[in-house]
Scaffold this motif. Sequence first.
Motif, PDB file in Angstrom:
ATOM      1  N   THR A   1      53.216-125.486 -25.462  1.00 32.49           N
ATOM      2  CA  THR A   1      53.505-125.886 -26.845  1.00 32.49           C
ATOM      3  C   THR A   1      54.664-125.042 -27.372  1.00 32.49           C
TER       4      THR A   1
ATOM      5  N   THR B   1      45.230-132.808 -31.039  1.00 31.78           N
ATOM      6  CA  THR B   1      45.812-131.883 -32.008  1.00 31.78           C
ATOM      7  C   THR B   1      45.987-130.514 -31.351  1.00 31.78           C
ATOM      8  N   ARG B   2      46.637-129.607 -32.072  1.00 34.33           N
ATOM      9  CA  ARG B   2      46.799-128.254 -31.537  1.00 34.33           C
ATOM     10  C   ARG B   2      45.452-127.571 -31.322  1.00 34.33           C
ATOM     11  N   GLU B   3      44.499-127.843 -32.204  1.00 34.08           N
ATOM     12  CA  GLU B   3      43.167-127.271 -32.027  1.00 34.08           C
ATOM     13  C   GLU B   3      42.489-127.864 -30.792  1.00 34.08           C
ATOM     14  N   ASP B   4      42.680-129.160 -30.561  1.00 35.39           N
ATOM     15  CA  ASP B   4      42.132-129.798 -29.360  1.00 35.39           C
ATOM     16  C   ASP B   4      42.705-129.150 -28.103  1.00 35.39           C
TER      17      ASP B   4
ATOM     18  N   HIS C   1      53.846-131.462 -32.723  1.00 36.15           N
ATOM     19  CA  HIS C   1      53.802-130.622 -33.925  1.00 36.15           C
ATOM     20  C   HIS C   1      55.189-130.235 -34.428  1.00 36.15           C
TER      21      HIS C   1
ATOM     22  N   GLU D   1      40.961-123.473 -23.158  1.00 39.04           N
ATOM     23  CA  GLU D   1      40.044-122.344 -23.050  1.00 39.04           C
ATOM     24  C   GLU D   1      39.068-122.526 -21.893  1.00 39.04           C
TER      25      GLU D   1
ATOM     26  N   TRP E   1      34.291-133.968 -27.244  1.00 42.08           N
ATOM     27  CA  TRP E   1      35.400-134.878 -27.482  1.00 42.08           C
ATOM     28  C   TRP E   1      34.951-136.186 -28.122  1.00 42.08           C
TER      29      TRP E   1
ATOM     30  N   ALA F   1      49.223-122.790 -29.700  1.00 37.29           N
ATOM     31  CA  ALA F   1      48.024-123.607 -29.477  1.00 37.29           C
ATOM     32  C   ALA F   1      47.795-123.824 -27.993  1.00 37.29           C
TER      33      ALA F   1
ATOM     34  N   ARG G   1      43.925-126.184 -27.792  1.00 42.16           N
ATOM     35  CA  ARG G   1      43.422-124.822 -27.650  1.00 42.16           C
ATOM     36  C   ARG G   1      42.016-124.833 -27.028  1.00 42.16           C
ATOM     37  N   ARG G   2      41.162-125.749 -27.485  1.00 47.26           N
ATOM     38  CA  ARG G   2      39.803-125.837 -26.941  1.00 47.26           C
ATOM     39  C   ARG G   2      39.817-126.277 -25.486  1.00 47.26           C
TER      40      ARG G   2
ATOM     41  N   SER H   1      54.696-122.874 -30.750  1.00 46.15           N
ATOM     42  CA  SER H   1      53.296-122.763 -31.161  1.00 46.15           C
ATOM     43  C   SER H   1      52.517-122.033 -30.074  1.00 46.15           C
TER      44      SER H   1
END
Length: 809
Positions: free
Chosen positions: A144, A454-457, A295, A463, A93, A149, A459-460, A147
């Motif tokens: 979300t 963000t959506r990628e954040d 988003h 996980e 991060w 994500a 998702r990570r 989405s």
Amino acid sequence: MHDYEKLGIFYLGRVQTPKGETTPEWMLLESRDLLTHGVILGMTGSGKTGLGIALLEEAAIDGIPALVLDPKGDLGNLLLTFPELRPADFLPWMDREKAARPGLSTEALAEETARSWRQGLADWGQDPERIRRLREAAEVVVYTPGSTAGRPVSVLASLSAPAEAVRQDPENLGDRVQATVSGILGLLEVPADPLKSREHLLLSALFQKVWSQGRDLTLEELIHLVQNPGLPRIGVLELESFYPAGDRFELAMRLNSLVASPSFQVWLQGEPLDPARLLYTPEGRPRLAIFSTAHLTDPERIFFTTMLAQAALTWIRGLPGTSSLRALFYLDEIFGFLPPVANPPSKRPLLTLLKQARAFGLGLVLATQNPVDLDYKALANAGIWFVGRLQTDRDRMKVSEGLAQALGSAVDPKGLQEALGSLQHRSFLLLTPGQVPTFFKTRQTMSYLCGPMTREDLRRAQESSPPTTATPTASARALQTPPLVEEATETGGKAATEVSSGRPVLPPEIHQAWLPADPSAQTWKPVFLGVGRVHVEDRKLGTRADRELLVLVPVTSGPLPMDWSSALESGLAPARLESAPSVDLPCEALAPSLADPHSYVRWGKEFADWLYRTQKLELYRSPSLGLVSAPGESEGEFRARLAQAWRERRDEQIAALQARYAPRMEKFKARLERAAEAAAKKEADLSQQRVNTAVSFGSTLMGALFGRKALSVSNVQRAGSTWKSASRVREEERQVERAREKLADLQEEGRSLEAQFQAEVQALQEQVDPIREPLETVELRPRRTDVAVRLLGLGWAPVGPTGKPAWRV
């Protein structure tokens, strides 16, 4: 730091002086105060997000779940809790650009961040163990909508009919219909005035008609109903005069374009928008359900906010009243959802929540940068105000005048405006009716604040979170049932099934019924169909339940055509049975016994016996609270109810404890203040007496040594007076010593009183945790006279590949 987590107290920071000096006194807020709803005001950079996250962290530690609307993506930071505070935890991060500016590697920056975060927590009386308690107390999930994500949430896959209690209440049903229709039309960017828009009036009439019958509705069905409403008129006007077929076709096409859009398919996936399921895990553990909408487009964001607010409103109306905080609904950056002039679809359900939610234990917290973003009716329903730095003098003046009007004579607008102008980063002014305004600085959050995610954040971050098993819906449970035919033959191929294109001709005594088919259905399979009613009752527990079952049993052509061990509960309400097939599918061959009316007489007796032998009602019982689960209530739902009952009992015990100790504390405080004042006065008198004696003795000594005569009469008299003064000093010293001893005794008494109070507090803290308490199982069985067979006949069950059930529950 003392452990206040179990006492319904939120630790938000430390009290400050009006000049901005931080004191050692903790800023504590009773959780029940949030039932009056709260508003957080502050410009960008004021620390508004940090305060909101601290509030949600404290709620989680106290076992209070929350629905969290996050339009900017900041509140996903609640996922970033690191009990070990290792640099490796922070490394993913780190901002590489931030590291490059001072010439650091990201690894070095992570080490520095971990070190500073640990120190920051310690400065605010927190440690890694408290972070661990936060993670164990509640699950944090980011949903979300639209989405994948985060965790997807299904808003429109099935526009489920409200519960019967809602359908029986015209006002409640009307609110639900209006919010749903306004949200859909808002998504289509169609003007949605409930009184003027013909689109709104038509769709409202359709929803009212379908939901009043207890039927669910899908968007696909809604499109067909728009073209063929089955309504002769809207109001007093003929349908074709009010809304001609050609115009209705245009609305149907807009709805169809929405459904056909690939991006919209995600809106149809995921968990249903049901607060009862979103606020707790299947095991009954509280959850912070964060809905990230950063988003989405503005129409999509307002649509989702409308649906979420209406879902919350429907949920609370089915709950019993309470004076304890049951859950929070936190709305970050409320701008645009509850404006003072415009009327977006989200406004009505949010205003209704602000008026009604507190009676059911739901507290709303609204965060915004500017008070003009909110409708004045919303502001009037807020009882707690957290005011941080504001952008302009004009904003400060408006807030000061508004708060003075809302909170009464306790607030001076001019003084308040000056105070607001002096606020720094993370400093807030807390105002509540009837209370003295309090300045405080927010504590460091336990969650690492990395900024908007963000959506990628997301998702990570998710996980790395432990997976949660969702409670299957009724339709999902039906699809998990065994197949109605064998999946394969001994040779490994598909089971051979004789199929006929036509329906068999049967004696009129045999009742036939069809189950509603879903799109995966391939054939109609003939089965024995029975509808039975089972009644169980236990007067001692105060429990009674009636259950109606629709049971299917495969019938073969062998010597034993019926095997009751393969009986399958369909999960379908008997009212959903159809008198004719809904789709044209081939029919499998009929076993001879299914065409014989005498078979059904025998099977009816066997069915009644099967109901008596197999049907039972299993309930859960809490040994500590003595509560028993309701029929149909899952273990997780029961534990969630236990948590609320425990919280209500705890709040009552705390109130009783405070009422019992408050008079003793006040009396002791008065005695301690008097003793301290007496000791201080004695100290002052003794100090003055010592000065007088020293001066007198010094004069005598100097006169005797350096006067004209070595020992004059006056010097002798003066010396005698000095010796008397010294005696008085010794007496004063004894009085001071006695005053000190009395003060010390009182202080010891105070420590004893505090220890006694803390012991009772500890006893409250050590009560059984309703989430982890082992539950007892109570089993209720029907008597033979409590079993009734309501319907026997031939059922046609739609099946898909490998014989799996393919009916809509």
